[in-house]
Design a protein around this motif. Structure first.
Motif, PDB file in Angstrom:
ATOM      1  N   UNK A  46       0.828  -1.219   0.000  1.00  0.00           N
ATOM      2  CA  UNK A  46       0.000   0.000   0.000  1.00  0.00           C
ATOM      3  C   UNK A  46       0.861   1.267   0.000  1.00  0.00           C
ATOM      4  N   UNK A  47       2.072   1.152  -0.459  1.00  0.00           N
ATOM      5  CA  UNK A  47       3.007   2.266  -0.322  1.00  0.00           C
ATOM      6  C   UNK A  47       3.879   2.453  -1.550  1.00  0.00           C
ATOM      7  N   UNK A  48       3.423   1.984  -2.686  1.00  0.00           N
ATOM      8  CA  UNK A  48       4.127   2.250  -3.934  1.00  0.00           C
ATOM      9  C   UNK A  48       5.549   1.698  -3.950  1.00  0.00           C
ATOM     10  N   UNK A  49       5.735   0.520  -3.329  1.00  0.00           N
ATOM     11  CA  UNK A  49       7.090  -0.008  -3.362  1.00  0.00           C
ATOM     12  C   UNK A  49       7.203  -1.490  -3.701  1.00  0.00           C
ATOM     13  N   UNK A  50       6.111  -2.270  -3.642  1.00  0.00           N
ATOM     14  CA  UNK A  50       6.261  -3.714  -3.876  1.00  0.00           C
ATOM     15  C   UNK A  50       5.853  -4.163  -5.269  1.00  0.00           C
ATOM     16  N   UNK A  51       4.911  -3.481  -5.886  1.00  0.00           N
ATOM     17  CA  UNK A  51       4.476  -3.841  -7.235  1.00  0.00           C
ATOM     18  C   UNK A  51       3.349  -4.856  -7.291  1.00  0.00           C
ATOM     19  N   UNK A  52       2.889  -5.362  -6.154  1.00  0.00           N
ATOM     20  CA  UNK A  52       1.815  -6.357  -6.142  1.00  0.00           C
ATOM     21  C   UNK A  52       0.544  -5.838  -6.793  1.00  0.00           C
ATOM     22  N   UNK A  53       0.306  -4.556  -6.681  1.00  0.00           N
ATOM     23  CA  UNK A  53      -0.971  -3.981  -7.116  1.00  0.00           C
ATOM     24  C   UNK A  53      -0.962  -3.570  -8.583  1.00  0.00           C
ATOM     25  N   UNK A  54       0.056  -3.951  -9.328  1.00  0.00           N
ATOM     26  CA  UNK A  54       0.149  -3.500 -10.720  1.00  0.00           C
ATOM     27  C   UNK A  54      -1.088  -3.932 -11.524  1.00  0.00           C
ATOM     28  N   UNK A  55      -1.585  -3.026 -12.355  1.00  0.00           N
ATOM     29  CA  UNK A  55      -2.736  -3.329 -13.204  1.00  0.00           C
ATOM     30  C   UNK A  55      -2.522  -2.674 -14.556  1.00  0.00           C
ATOM     31  N   UNK A  56      -3.074  -3.313 -15.579  1.00  0.00           N
ATOM     32  CA  UNK A  56      -3.000  -2.750 -16.920  1.00  0.00           C
ATOM     33  C   UNK A  56      -4.086  -1.685 -17.080  1.00  0.00           C
ATOM     34  N   UNK A  57      -3.708  -0.548 -17.604  1.00  0.00           N
ATOM     35  CA  UNK A  57      -4.688   0.500 -17.902  1.00  0.00           C
ATOM     36  C   UNK A  57      -5.150   0.286 -19.344  1.00  0.00           C
ATOM     37  N   UNK A  58      -6.363  -0.238 -19.481  1.00  0.00           N
ATOM     38  CA  UNK A  58      -6.897  -0.542 -20.814  1.00  0.00           C
ATOM     39  C   UNK A  58      -7.310   0.746 -21.518  1.00  0.00           C
ATOM     40  N   UNK A  59      -7.898   1.667 -20.767  1.00  0.00           N
ATOM     41  CA  UNK A  59      -8.229   2.980 -21.320  1.00  0.00           C
ATOM     42  C   UNK A  59      -8.305   4.002 -20.201  1.00  0.00           C
ATOM     43  N   UNK A  60      -8.108   5.263 -20.577  1.00  0.00           N
ATOM     44  CA  UNK A  60      -8.268   6.350 -19.612  1.00  0.00           C
ATOM     45  C   UNK A  60      -6.989   6.759 -18.903  1.00  0.00           C
ATOM     46  N   UNK A  61      -5.842   6.367 -19.442  1.00  0.00           N
ATOM     47  CA  UNK A  61      -4.573   6.747 -18.797  1.00  0.00           C
ATOM     48  C   UNK A  61      -4.496   8.263 -18.555  1.00  0.00           C
ATOM     49  N   UNK A  62      -5.093   9.039 -19.464  1.00  0.00           N
ATOM     50  CA  UNK A  62      -5.028  10.498 -19.342  1.00  0.00           C
ATOM     51  C   UNK A  62      -5.815  11.018 -18.140  1.00  0.00           C
ATOM     52  N   UNK A  63      -6.635  10.159 -17.547  1.00  0.00           N
ATOM     53  CA  UNK A  63      -7.438  10.581 -16.399  1.00  0.00           C
ATOM     54  C   UNK A  63      -6.769  10.268 -15.064  1.00  0.00           C
ATOM     55  N   UNK A  64      -5.551   9.715 -15.127  1.00  0.00           N
ATOM     56  CA  UNK A  64      -4.856   9.293 -13.903  1.00  0.00           C
ATOM     57  C   UNK A  64      -3.783  10.290 -13.499  1.00  0.00           C
ATOM     58  N   UNK A  65      -3.472  10.300 -12.214  1.00  0.00           N
ATOM     59  CA  UNK A  65      -2.399  11.168 -11.729  1.00  0.00           C
ATOM     60  C   UNK A  65      -1.061  10.717 -12.311  1.00  0.00           C
ATOM     61  N   UNK A  66      -0.135  11.636 -12.408  1.00  0.00           N
ATOM     62  CA  UNK A  66       1.168  11.348 -13.001  1.00  0.00           C
ATOM     63  C   UNK A  66       1.965  10.374 -12.138  1.00  0.00           C
ATOM     64  N   UNK A  67       2.824   9.620 -12.799  1.00  0.00           N
ATOM     65  CA  UNK A  67       3.672   8.671 -12.076  1.00  0.00           C
ATOM     66  C   UNK A  67       4.754   9.414 -11.292  1.00  0.00           C
ATOM     67  N   UNK A  68       5.006   8.935 -10.085  1.00  0.00           N
ATOM     68  CA  UNK A  68       6.117   9.452  -9.288  1.00  0.00           C
ATOM     69  C   UNK A  68       7.380   8.671  -9.655  1.00  0.00           C
ATOM     70  N   UNK A  69       8.553   9.183  -9.311  1.00  0.00           N
ATOM     71  CA  UNK A  69       9.777   8.411  -9.537  1.00  0.00           C
ATOM     72  C   UNK A  69       9.727   7.045  -8.860  1.00  0.00           C
TER      73      UNK A  69
END
Ligand code: FES
Length: 104
Positions: A46-69
């Motif tokens: 739950x902290x953007x460090x393990x990658x377990x929650x990865x999901x494919x964005x099929x559509x709507x990428x433009x509606x998401x917040x920008x990626x952090x480093x």
């Protein structure tokens, strides 16, 4: 007195393959939006460090917040293209409609 639901619920999410959908408040984490759609979302840290929650964005990428480093680092470790995959625990659905496919 019209209480207009649309004033509050501005975003829409669909999770594949379940095809579960929900209208959610904009600004919600994808993980929470998925849960709101009734899907048991995969997650670990739950902290953007393990990658377990990865999901494919099929559509709507433009509606998401920008990626952090940090997110880009984790996606890189998992060999996932950040143009197509995001970590649901650290990305917000800012507006509009997004369709995700869970990778696990
Ligand atoms: S749950 Fe660990 S990166 Fe999202």
């Amino acid at each position: 007195m019209g209480w207009n639901r649309r004033n509050i619920l501005m975003a829409h999410i669909t999770i594949l393959p379940q095809q579960a959908t929900a209208e959610v408040a904009d600004g919600l984490l994808l993980l929470d939006a998925g849960e709101a759609a009734g899907v048991d979302m995969e997650a670990g840290c739950f902290n953007c460090s393990c990658g377990t929650c990865v999901a494919e964005v099929v559509s709507g990428m433009e509606n998401l917040s920008d990626a952090t480093p940090e997110e880009l680092d984790v996606l890189d470790q998992w060999n996932k293209d950040p143009e197509k995959f995001r970590l649901t625990c650290c990305v917000r659905l800012n507006r509009g409609t997004v369709t995700l496919r869970q990778s696990h």
